[in-house]
Design a protein around this motif. Structure first.
Motif, PDB file in Angstrom:
ATOM      1  N   GLU A  97       9.849 -21.637  61.519  1.00 34.74           N
ATOM      2  CA  GLU A  97      10.096 -20.873  60.302  1.00 34.74           C
ATOM      3  C   GLU A  97      10.967 -19.668  60.620  1.00 34.74           C
ATOM      4  O   GLU A  97      10.712 -18.925  61.569  1.00 34.74           O
ATOM      5  CB  GLU A  97       8.789 -20.398  59.674  1.00 34.74           C
ATOM      6  CG  GLU A  97       8.993 -19.560  58.426  1.00 34.74           C
ATOM      7  CD  GLU A  97       7.702 -19.026  57.845  1.00 34.74           C
ATOM      8  OE1 GLU A  97       7.768 -18.267  56.852  1.00 34.74           O
ATOM      9  OE2 GLU A  97       6.618 -19.367  58.376  1.00 34.74           O
ATOM     10  N   GLU A  98      11.999 -19.494  59.831  1.00 33.72           N
ATOM     11  CA  GLU A  98      12.904 -18.359  60.003  1.00 33.72           C
ATOM     12  C   GLU A  98      13.380 -17.921  58.629  1.00 33.72           C
ATOM     13  O   GLU A  98      14.105 -18.646  57.958  1.00 33.72           O
ATOM     14  CB  GLU A  98      14.095 -18.761  60.877  1.00 33.72           C
ATOM     15  CG  GLU A  98      14.993 -17.625  61.299  1.00 33.72           C
ATOM     16  CD  GLU A  98      16.071 -18.078  62.265  1.00 33.72           C
ATOM     17  OE1 GLU A  98      17.227 -18.264  61.819  1.00 33.72           O
ATOM     18  OE2 GLU A  98      15.761 -18.256  63.453  1.00 33.72           O
ATOM     19  N   PHE A  99      12.947 -16.752  58.197  1.00 33.62           N
ATOM     20  CA  PHE A  99      13.290 -16.235  56.867  1.00 33.62           C
ATOM     21  C   PHE A  99      12.913 -17.241  55.783  1.00 33.62           C
ATOM     22  O   PHE A  99      13.716 -17.564  54.899  1.00 33.62           O
ATOM     23  CB  PHE A  99      14.769 -15.861  56.792  1.00 33.62           C
ATOM     24  CG  PHE A  99      15.198 -14.851  57.803  1.00 33.62           C
ATOM     25  CD1 PHE A  99      14.776 -13.533  57.736  1.00 33.62           C
ATOM     26  CD2 PHE A  99      16.012 -15.221  58.869  1.00 33.62           C
ATOM     27  CE1 PHE A  99      15.158 -12.604  58.682  1.00 33.62           C
ATOM     28  CE2 PHE A  99      16.409 -14.297  59.827  1.00 33.62           C
ATOM     29  CZ  PHE A  99      15.978 -12.985  59.736  1.00 33.62           C
ATOM     30  N   SER A 100      11.700 -17.766  55.853  1.00 28.03           N
ATOM     31  CA  SER A 100      11.151 -18.716  54.880  1.00 28.03           C
ATOM     32  C   SER A 100      11.935 -20.016  54.801  1.00 28.03           C
ATOM     33  O   SER A 100      11.896 -20.720  53.781  1.00 28.03           O
ATOM     34  CB  SER A 100      11.069 -18.067  53.484  1.00 28.03           C
ATOM     35  OG  SER A 100      10.176 -16.971  53.494  1.00 28.03           O
ATOM     36  N   SER A 101      12.639 -20.339  55.861  1.00 23.65           N
ATOM     37  CA  SER A 101      13.390 -21.579  55.919  1.00 23.65           C
ATOM     38  C   SER A 101      13.303 -22.143  57.332  1.00 23.65           C
ATOM     39  O   SER A 101      12.587 -21.599  58.184  1.00 23.65           O
ATOM     40  CB  SER A 101      14.847 -21.336  55.523  1.00 23.65           C
ATOM     41  OG  SER A 101      15.537 -22.546  55.409  1.00 23.65           O
ATOM     42  N   HIS A 102      14.026 -23.227  57.586  1.00 21.39           N
ATOM     43  CA  HIS A 102      14.060 -23.814  58.914  1.00 21.39           C
ATOM     44  C   HIS A 102      15.364 -23.429  59.610  1.00 21.39           C
ATOM     45  O   HIS A 102      16.447 -23.608  59.027  1.00 21.39           O
ATOM     46  CB  HIS A 102      13.977 -25.338  58.827  1.00 21.39           C
ATOM     47  CG  HIS A 102      12.666 -25.844  58.301  1.00 21.39           C
ATOM     48  ND1 HIS A 102      12.577 -26.975  57.498  1.00 21.39           N
ATOM     49  CD2 HIS A 102      11.407 -25.374  58.437  1.00 21.39           C
ATOM     50  CE1 HIS A 102      11.305 -27.181  57.189  1.00 21.39           C
ATOM     51  NE2 HIS A 102      10.591 -26.222  57.739  1.00 21.39           N
ATOM     52  N   PRO A 103      15.315 -22.908  60.827  1.00 17.45           N
ATOM     53  CA  PRO A 103      16.552 -22.565  61.534  1.00 17.45           C
ATOM     54  C   PRO A 103      17.374 -23.818  61.835  1.00 17.45           C
ATOM     55  O   PRO A 103      16.827 -24.897  62.050  1.00 17.45           O
ATOM     56  CB  PRO A 103      16.048 -21.914  62.827  1.00 17.45           C
ATOM     57  CG  PRO A 103      14.684 -22.469  63.028  1.00 17.45           C
ATOM     58  CD  PRO A 103      14.118 -22.664  61.657  1.00 17.45           C
ATOM     59  N   LYS A 104      18.694 -23.630  61.818  1.00 11.93           N
ATOM     60  CA  LYS A 104      19.598 -24.769  62.017  1.00 11.93           C
ATOM     61  C   LYS A 104      20.403 -24.628  63.302  1.00 11.93           C
ATOM     62  O   LYS A 104      20.623 -23.530  63.808  1.00 11.93           O
ATOM     63  CB  LYS A 104      20.565 -24.897  60.830  1.00 11.93           C
ATOM     64  CG  LYS A 104      19.913 -25.348  59.538  1.00 11.93           C
ATOM     65  CD  LYS A 104      20.950 -25.477  58.433  1.00 11.93           C
ATOM     66  CE  LYS A 104      20.331 -25.907  57.126  1.00 11.93           C
ATOM     67  NZ  LYS A 104      21.335 -25.986  56.037  1.00 11.93           N
ATOM     68  N   GLU A 105      20.855 -25.756  63.782  1.00 13.61           N
ATOM     69  CA  GLU A 105      21.761 -25.826  64.911  1.00 13.61           C
ATOM     70  C   GLU A 105      22.778 -26.916  64.635  1.00 13.61           C
ATOM     71  O   GLU A 105      22.583 -27.753  63.739  1.00 13.61           O
ATOM     72  CB  GLU A 105      21.001 -26.144  66.199  1.00 13.61           C
ATOM     73  CG  GLU A 105      20.260 -27.481  66.161  1.00 13.61           C
ATOM     74  CD  GLU A 105      19.366 -27.681  67.359  1.00 13.61           C
ATOM     75  OE1 GLU A 105      19.843 -28.276  68.347  1.00 13.61           O
ATOM     76  OE2 GLU A 105      18.189 -27.244  67.302  1.00 13.61           O
ATOM     77  N   ASP A 106      23.872 -26.929  65.359  1.00 17.01           N
ATOM     78  CA  ASP A 106      24.900 -27.946  65.191  1.00 17.01           C
ATOM     79  C   ASP A 106      24.754 -29.029  66.252  1.00 17.01           C
ATOM     80  O   ASP A 106      24.467 -28.748  67.424  1.00 17.01           O
ATOM     81  CB  ASP A 106      26.297 -27.328  65.284  1.00 17.01           C
ATOM     82  CG  ASP A 106      26.659 -26.512  64.055  1.00 17.01           C
ATOM     83  OD1 ASP A 106      26.026 -26.740  63.005  1.00 17.01           O
ATOM     84  OD2 ASP A 106      27.555 -25.656  64.142  1.00 17.01           O
ATOM     85  N   MET A 107      24.963 -30.262  65.824  1.00 15.37           N
ATOM     86  CA  MET A 107      24.996 -31.407  66.727  1.00 15.37           C
ATOM     87  C   MET A 107      26.094 -32.342  66.241  1.00 15.37           C
ATOM     88  O   MET A 107      26.497 -32.283  65.069  1.00 15.37           O
ATOM     89  CB  MET A 107      23.654 -32.174  66.717  1.00 15.37           C
ATOM     90  CG  MET A 107      22.434 -31.366  67.093  1.00 15.37           C
ATOM     91  SD  MET A 107      20.879 -32.300  66.900  1.00 15.37           S
ATOM     92  CE  MET A 107      21.047 -33.522  68.198  1.00 15.37           C
ATOM     93  N   THR A 108      26.586 -33.200  67.108  1.00 11.15           N
ATOM     94  CA  THR A 108      27.435 -34.280  66.605  1.00 11.15           C
ATOM     95  C   THR A 108      26.516 -35.310  65.958  1.00 11.15           C
ATOM     96  O   THR A 108      25.337 -35.427  66.311  1.00 11.15           O
ATOM     97  CB  THR A 108      28.250 -34.951  67.716  1.00 11.15           C
ATOM     98  OG1 THR A 108      27.358 -35.620  68.618  1.00 11.15           O
ATOM     99  CG2 THR A 108      29.099 -33.931  68.465  1.00 11.15           C
ATOM    100  N   LEU A 109      27.052 -36.043  65.010  1.00  7.96           N
ATOM    101  CA  LEU A 109      26.234 -37.050  64.348  1.00  7.96           C
ATOM    102  C   LEU A 109      25.749 -38.095  65.343  1.00  7.96           C
ATOM    103  O   LEU A 109      24.628 -38.601  65.240  1.00  7.96           O
ATOM    104  CB  LEU A 109      27.025 -37.710  63.222  1.00  7.96           C
ATOM    105  CG  LEU A 109      26.262 -38.691  62.349  1.00  7.96           C
ATOM    106  CD1 LEU A 109      25.027 -38.044  61.747  1.00  7.96           C
ATOM    107  CD2 LEU A 109      27.151 -39.252  61.253  1.00  7.96           C
ATOM    108  N   SER A 110      26.578 -38.401  66.326  1.00  9.34           N
ATOM    109  CA  SER A 110      26.178 -39.359  67.361  1.00  9.34           C
ATOM    110  C   SER A 110      24.951 -38.853  68.123  1.00  9.34           C
ATOM    111  O   SER A 110      24.013 -39.616  68.397  1.00  9.34           O
ATOM    112  CB  SER A 110      27.343 -39.609  68.324  1.00  9.34           C
ATOM    113  OG  SER A 110      26.989 -40.542  69.316  1.00  9.34           O
ATOM    114  N   GLU A 111      24.940 -37.569  68.456  1.00  9.94           N
ATOM    115  CA  GLU A 111      23.789 -36.994  69.160  1.00  9.94           C
ATOM    116  C   GLU A 111      22.546 -37.037  68.284  1.00  9.94           C
ATOM    117  O   GLU A 111      21.439 -37.332  68.775  1.00  9.94           O
ATOM    118  CB  GLU A 111      24.097 -35.541  69.554  1.00  9.94           C
ATOM    119  CG  GLU A 111      25.143 -35.407  70.648  1.00  9.94           C
ATOM    120  CD  GLU A 111      25.574 -33.971  70.871  1.00  9.94           C
ATOM    121  OE1 GLU A 111      26.066 -33.670  71.968  1.00  9.94           O
ATOM    122  OE2 GLU A 111      25.408 -33.149  69.935  1.00  9.94           O
TER     123      GLU A 111
END
Length: 489
Positions: A97-111
């Motif tokens: 939980e981060e600021f009432s949401s889910h923290p995001k990260e970047d990945m390639t779609l393949s990963e």
């Protein structure tokens, strides 16, 4: 003035828009039979009520073929890896939980596909991260792949109409979500208090809805919204939680589309591995709620920095913070309204010109009908001209309904006021150009009346007056709107 037109988009006042709300007997209708556009407009858009469309509306989409395994109906992940694997996508961690949401990260779609395959093989273990690919701007990233056609019911889309033509910002509000069983989205209301529609390409979702106003009972003592309505609720933290009166839960099946009304807070859980297509959108039925939300957000900003009120350009600073926190300030919202108005003014003028030069409009309105006995897969639908007397709303509605059903079956679709690209009627064999001129005119007038209401309210708003300049002078635009409305009413 033009003669009376048979196609009617209901006209209601701004105050009525705000007062329409769900009654005590909440229900979540499933529309297995496709309604006409008028019926959806009147029964769901205006009263701001949710509904689910049956899977027939998505049955012809390319995504329903390419993105779904023919073996077990689960996501066809290899297709994504082979065709879009190099694209970078946003992925949320559902366990944090981060600021009432889910923290995001970047990945390639393949990963991400590799992760999802392994996560499923491991049996969705609780000790491993549950990652949810969400808010992927698929149309922006893959413009040549035609995954779907926006259903007619959601095609009066001011939000994406405006964002599509912005010169320095390449963005939109059209998304693809891919998530494993157990992935979820926390309790929230959609951006700018917009509508949203969500189509399950495969998999099942559970939606938990609370109608507007109930969210006030789901805030803590500091005004922060509850993060997870499924969690055990601490009454000392959420003292009003036991005052909730209305709540809806609904299961969305594969192929179905759910319509999320403006300001309805909701939480969503994937019951299976799921792929969905989602749009945020708003139009004349919901724009006042959007404007009220922006004004309310500015009040929150001003309260937070009230101790700095003596600083130079304090009002401008509030606008900067408003845009940084909410994505739009008063200046941009004015440009938004101006763009929508000018598109419709141009479209209506073109419709009037086409009507005056190509067809004489008398006191009888000609509308097309179609032969619904035609093969469902045929695109060569027989049509004839039927002459209807003015104001024959019942007959008109029947004709429109039969046309809409036939269009849905043929997966041809159509768009109301597709003004980003052209002000001309959509080329569709089921709908002839006369029908389009009339429907575009009526819808355009309805939209202009809604914009006019907003612009008048903005011009009288104290905070808008503090930042107003020649660029934001609405007097000329209001005059243009009034003139074009007078021409056709």
């Amino acid at each position: 003035m033009m003669a009376s037109l048979s196609i009617e988009i209901p006209s209601i006042t701004s105050s009525e828009v705000d007062e329409v709300c769900p009654g005590p007997n909440l229900e979540f209708p499933r529309l297995e039979e496709m309604p006409s556009y008028e019926e959806f407009f009147t029964n769901y858009l205006l009263p701001n009520r949710p509904c689910i469309f049956g899977s027939a509306v998505t049955s012809k989409w390319q995504s329903r073929k390419d993105w779904v395994s023919s073996v077990d109906g689960s996501p066809h992940l290899e297709f994504f890896k082979e065709n879009f694997g190099d694209i970078t996508v946003p992925v949320a961690d559902c366990g944090k939980e981060e600021f009432s949401s889910h923290p995001k990260e970047d990945m390639t779609l393949s990963e991400y596909v590799d992760y999802l395959v392994q996560y499923k093989q491991d049996g969705y273990p609780e000790h491993e991260r549950c990652l949810y690919l969400k808010d992927w701007h698929f149309i922006r990233d893959c413009p040549d792949y035609h995954a779907y056609t926006t259903p007619v019911y959601f095609s009066s889309d001011w939000l994406n109409e405006f964002w599509d033509i912005r010169e320095r910002i390449h963005d939109d509000y059209r998304f693809v979500y891919i998530g494993p069983k157990g992935s979820w989205t926390p309790f929230h209301a959609d951006v700018f208090r917009s509508y949203s529609w969500s189509a399950n390409i495969c998999g099942r979702k559970k939606w938990i809805f609370f109608p507007p106003g109930e969210e006030e009972n789901l805030k803590d003592k500091f005004g922060n919204l509850m993060y997870d309505v499924n969690a055990n609720i601490d009454p000392s933290r959420y003292p009003k939680a036991n005052q909730v009166h209305q709540k809806l839960e609904v299961i969305q099946e594969s192929g179905e589309i759910i319509f999320v009304p403006s300001g309805w807070h909701h939480q969503v859980i994937n019951l299976e591995d799921t792929i969905s297509i989602n749009h945020n959108w708003l139009n004349g039925c919901s724009v006042r709620r959007c404007w009220q939300f922006i004004k309310s957000s500015l009040v929150d900003v001003e309260r937070e920095i009230d101790d700095c009120k003596d600083m130079e350009n304090w009002h401008q600073q509030c606008q900067i913070i408003l845009k940084a926190s909410g994505g739009v300030d008063y200046t941009e919202f004015y440009k938004f309204m101006s763009t929508i108005a000018r598109h419709r003014i141009t479209a209506i003028e073109n419709c009037i010109e086409n009507t005056n030069t190509k067809q004489t409009v008398t006191d009888r309105t000609i509308l097309p009908t179609c032969d619904t006995s035609a093969n469902n897969d045929s695109t060569d639908t027989k049509q004839t001209d039927t002459v209807l007397p003015p104001n024959s709303a019942n007959n008109c509605s029947t004709d429109l309904q039969s046309l809409d059903k036939n269009s849905s079956k043929n997966n041809q679709g159509f768009q109301i006021l597709d003004l980003c690209k052209t002000a001309k009627p959509c080329e569709n064999k089921v709908y002839d150009k006369r029908h389009w001129r009339y429907l575009n005119i009526h819808h355009g007038v309805f939209d202009l009346r809604r914009v006019k209401d907003i612009l008048i309210d903005m011009s009288q708003d104290f905070n808008f007056q503090q930042i107003c300049n020649k660029e934001l002078n609405s007097d000329e635009l209001l005059t243009e709107i009034s003139c074009i409305i007078d021409k056709v009413t």
